[in-house]
Structure formats: C-alpha cells, structure tokens
Design a protein around this motif. Sequence first.
Motif, PDB file in Angstrom:
ATOM      1  N   CYS A  98       1.099  -1.064   0.297  1.00 15.93           N
ATOM      2  CA  CYS A  98      -0.113  -0.254  -0.057  1.00 15.93           C
ATOM      3  C   CYS A  98       0.803   1.349  -0.296  1.00 15.93           C
ATOM      4  CB  CYS A  98      -1.434   0.165   1.382  1.00 15.93           C
ATOM      5  SG  CYS A  98      -2.163  -1.276   1.009  1.00 15.93           S
ATOM      6  N   SER A 106      -4.806  -0.709   5.643  1.00 12.75           N
ATOM      7  CA  SER A 106      -4.554  -0.044   3.536  1.00 12.75           C
ATOM      8  C   SER A 106      -5.815   1.472   4.237  1.00 12.75           C
ATOM      9  CB  SER A 106      -5.601  -0.900   3.036  1.00 12.75           C
ATOM     10  OG  SER A 106      -5.680  -0.116   1.694  1.00 12.75           O
ATOM     11  N   CYS A 116      -3.674   4.685   3.550  1.00  3.69           N
ATOM     12  CA  CYS A 116      -3.894   6.150   2.390  1.00  3.69           C
ATOM     13  C   CYS A 116      -4.160   7.418   3.414  1.00  3.69           C
ATOM     14  CB  CYS A 116      -5.394   5.371   1.996  1.00  3.69           C
ATOM     15  SG  CYS A 116      -6.054   6.237   0.901  1.00  3.69           S
ATOM     16  N   THR A 168      -1.029   1.560  -8.042  1.00  3.72           N
ATOM     17  CA  THR A 168      -2.293   0.394  -7.247  1.00  3.72           C
ATOM     18  C   THR A 168      -1.706  -0.826  -8.282  1.00  3.72           C
ATOM     19  OG1 THR A 168      -3.902   1.125  -7.342  1.00  3.72           O
ATOM     20  CG2 THR A 168      -3.171   1.436  -5.539  1.00  3.72           C
ATOM     21  N   GLY A 191      -4.823  -5.630   1.039  1.00  5.95           N
ATOM     22  CA  GLY A 191      -4.385  -4.140   1.499  1.00  5.95           C
ATOM     23  C   GLY A 191      -4.261  -3.463   0.149  1.00  5.95           C
ATOM     24  N   PRO A 192      -3.883  -3.444  -0.863  1.00  2.67           N
ATOM     25  CA  PRO A 192      -3.903  -2.756  -1.698  1.00  2.67           C
ATOM     26  C   PRO A 192      -4.909  -2.832  -3.191  1.00  2.67           C
ATOM     27  CG  PRO A 192      -2.342  -4.435  -2.370  1.00  2.67           C
ATOM     28  CD  PRO A 192      -2.336  -4.176  -0.849  1.00  2.67           C
ATOM     29  N   TYR A 209      -7.180  -0.095  -1.731  1.00  6.63           N
ATOM     30  CA  TYR A 209      -6.361   1.199  -1.240  1.00  6.63           C
ATOM     31  C   TYR A 209      -7.044   1.710  -2.742  1.00  6.63           C
ATOM     32  CZ  TYR A 209      -2.333   4.660   0.033  1.00  6.63           C
ATOM     33  OH  TYR A 209      -2.220   5.545  -0.392  1.00  6.63           O
TER      34      TYR A 209
END
Length: 296
Positions: A81, A213, A217, A245, A264-265, A268
């Motif tokens: 992330c 995440s 951010c 991403t 997580g990503p 994101y």
Amino acid sequence: MIVAFLVGGLFHKQLTPLGAILPASVALMLSITFIGIETARLKPQRMHLWVLLGIQLIGMGFWTLARLLGYPILAESLFFCGIAPVAIAAPVIVNLLKGNVEFTTTALVLSQIVFALVTPLLMPFVVQVEGFCYSELALEVAIQLGTVLGIPAVVATVLRWLYPPCKGWTARLRDVSLGIWIINLTIIAGVGTQRVLEMNVGWQDMLPLVLGSLVVCITGFVAGYKLGGRGLKRECSQCMGQKNTILTLYIASQWYVHPLAYIGPAFYVFFHNIANALQIALANRERFRSETRPSN
C-alpha cells in the motif's frame, strides 16, 4: 472500478488464467502514457526528493511496525500500500484542483524509476520466501518490473524519436488506456479472489488488512499535505496518497507473496479514489464560493 471488482469476484475461475497476460497489458497501458510525457518539461526540485523519500518511509515504516507487532502478513500488505509509485492519473487530478501539473508529472516519472530500482532490493526482506536466496528473488522481481516499466519506457523513447507526432497519441488514446486499466483491474480482482478462496479465510482475518490499508491511505495524503506547505500541499498530497496500484497489485499477486497480502492494495484503490472525490468536491465548493462572493 466497482464493476471491475464485481466481475472479477464473480468470474474468478474464468479470469484467473488471464493473469498470464497482465505484464503485457500493463506495459501497453504505461506505453500509451509515457509517449505523451514531455521529458523537456520535467523539472526535478528538492521537494521531489522529500516526496520520494516519504513514499519509501511510509511503505517501510508500516511494514516495520506490523512486523514488530508480530503480524507478517499485515506487514506485507501495508508495504504494498505504501511503497507504490505515484498514480498515472495524479497529474489529471492536480489539474482539476488547479495545481502544478508539471511538478506532479515530474514526481510521477521519478517515482516509477525509484520503484523499479528499489523494490527488487527490498522485496526479499519483505516477503522472506523460504528456499530462495536474496539474489534469486531480487532478480525475479527486477525482471518482472523491468517488463512492465522498462519496456514501455524504451518503446515510448524510440517511437518519439522515430515519429515525433506520436506525442499526441496519449490524448487521443485516453479512453483506450482507461479501458485497459479496467480490464487489468478485472483480471487482478479475479486472480486475487481465487487465491483468497483457496485459503478459505474469514472476514475477521481480512478486516485488519482493510483497516490497515485505510490508515496508510490517510497517512499518505495527510503527510503529503503537510510536507507541501502552502505552495505545493495539494501536489505533494496527491503524489504521496494516490498510488499506481496496478503495479503493486500485479506484484502482490505473484507466487512469492502471501495471498492475503493482496487485500490491502486492492482496497487501497477504493480508498484513494474516495479521497480524490472528496478533494475535488471541496475544491469545487471553494471555487464556487470565491466566484459568488460579492466584490468590494
């Protein structure tokens, strides 16, 4: 974006084999973008160094914190992330916010270079795959990133040299690039869904990754806003908060990364687009107030 994730989740079995075309698809999307970048207008500043350093510190900082607390999978997820380079769409958002597009474009290009050079060196520490030595894993990551970043840069350079009018292709193929981006998200969502389902995990195992995440951010956007000061607060906020991403989701879907770290990503993507929507709405409200304010 939402439809892409829904389709990927529903048809994950059919889409998972298409993961093999992701490197070429991502490279094509980046090639379209790189062709239109005017290298002569890129002007690195000292602030770019701080932005690039901030991206690395956020990625490695959250990874280190999660590892120290005893959560290695969460650490991997937060690393992806935070470490991602500046999103290709960042200059577009900055333009909507009436900010410095040249500063953001320069940060975009520099961050891709740093990501390609630094990530292969960090990944063996981050994922710690048993049975693979440092150099073997670093080489594999370098080859993958070289495919999706290096080839588009070379192709764009050669095309601009052979046929200078191709610089205008980026604007004309904007919808094509967006379509490729959506297709990539759909495939990545399918691959990630398949990997998670094969693990048979519950929502309680995924919730920390989603919340983590969100924290990364918020940290990126706020840290960039503070770093930029009065002159470049929106630009730095975009550079440190809005991430490419597609690249990190591609790397996070590889065999050497724990399947759960992909979550997580993936979330994101949702969070940084919500942040951008809020920024644009606030900027529009501020502009509307200034235009309707009675003059003395």
